[in-house]
Design an enzyme around this catalytic site. Structure first.
Site, mmCIF file in Angstrom:
data_model
loop_
_atom_site.group_PDB
_atom_site.id
_atom_site.type_symbol
_atom_site.label_atom_id
_atom_site.label_comp_id
_atom_site.label_asym_id
_atom_site.label_seq_id
_atom_site.Cartn_x
_atom_site.Cartn_y
_atom_site.Cartn_z
ATOM 1 N N LYS A 1 0.199 -2.315 -2.437
ATOM 2 C CA LYS A 1 0.975 -2.474 -0.934
ATOM 3 C C LYS A 1 -0.024 -1.542 -0.331
ATOM 4 O O LYS A 1 0.305 -0.356 -0.155
ATOM 5 C CB LYS A 1 2.368 -2.290 -0.954
ATOM 6 N N GLU B 1 12.072 -9.597 1.114
ATOM 7 C CA GLU B 1 11.982 -8.349 0.384
ATOM 8 C C GLU B 1 13.035 -7.470 1.229
ATOM 9 O O GLU B 1 13.065 -7.377 2.284
ATOM 10 C CB GLU B 1 10.753 -7.590 0.529
#
Length: 218
Positions: A131, A42
């Site tokens: 998340k 990421e």
């Protein structure tokens, strides 16, 4: 229906969350971690030139590496990241305009939440992945508690995830974990310390594999 990339997220086990001082350092960190076996990265938008790095990773590694964009807080970042080749998009919290922009792409959506109210809102909006952030505030116990009323959601905790607590996160029900400074410390990225990055990657991947073996046995 579940997003088609969910199996790839789960298979990766750990998502390397990279915050680098510049694009070149970020590219070096990606190359080193991928060489060590990490298959999901990421690139955060706190990294200058994040879009350039995403483009390079997508071009170089193709489907072999699941590349995404993190700390996405504006719609223009969503569009840039998607055009660059990001296959998943991560926001630290819920902004419905940003989520709407995410849904205009084919990318998997991963949106931050921590409290029951926030998680219930994300469930209603049908985000692909919650998340759980910042995970350091409550640890695996928070995830275990949230899965009581919200058992069908997919969770990826980020923040406070370490080699020492990976097993506890998976035991609590994490589909995968996001690892930032514990995996790729700022100093190691800045100094291009490949030895530290490789060692940390090996430790995390081993911990994930052992955690999953233990969960399967249980």
């Amino acid at each position: 229906m579940p997003h088609p990339l969910l199996p790839a997220v789960t298979e990766a086990g750990v998502i390397a969350t990279l915050r680098a001082p510049d694009a070149d350092s970020a590219s070096f960190a990606v190359e080193t971690l991928v060489d060590a076996g990490v298959t999901a990265v990421e690139i955060t938008y706190t990294t200058p030139g994040a879009g350039v790095v995403i483009t390079e990773v997508a071009r170089r590694f193709g489907d072999a590496v699941l590349v995404g964009a993190g700390t996405v807080t504006r719609a223009d970042q969503v569009h840039e990241a998607a055009e660059a080749g990001a296959r998943f998009l991560v926001s630290p919290g819920l902004d419905e305009a940003v989520l709407a922009a995410m849904r205009q792409t084919a990318a998997l959506t991963m949106v931050g939440g921590f409290t029951p109210t926030e998680v219930q809102r994300l469930a209603a909006l049908e985000v692909d992945v919650v998340k759980l952030f910042p995970g350091s505030l409550g640890g695996p116990g928070v995830l275990r508690a949230l899965r009581g009323p919200f058992p069908d959601l997919v969770y990826v905790p980020t923040g406070g995830v370490s080699v020492d607590n990976v097993a506890a996160w998976f035991a609590a029900g994490a589909a995968a974990v996001g690892a930032a400074s514990e995996l790729a410390p700022a100093a190691a990225i800045r100094d291009r310390d490949a030895q530290t990055l490789r060692a940390n990657a090996a430790a995390f991947l081993t911990a994930v594999a052992q955690a999953r073996t233990g969960r399967s046995a249980a």
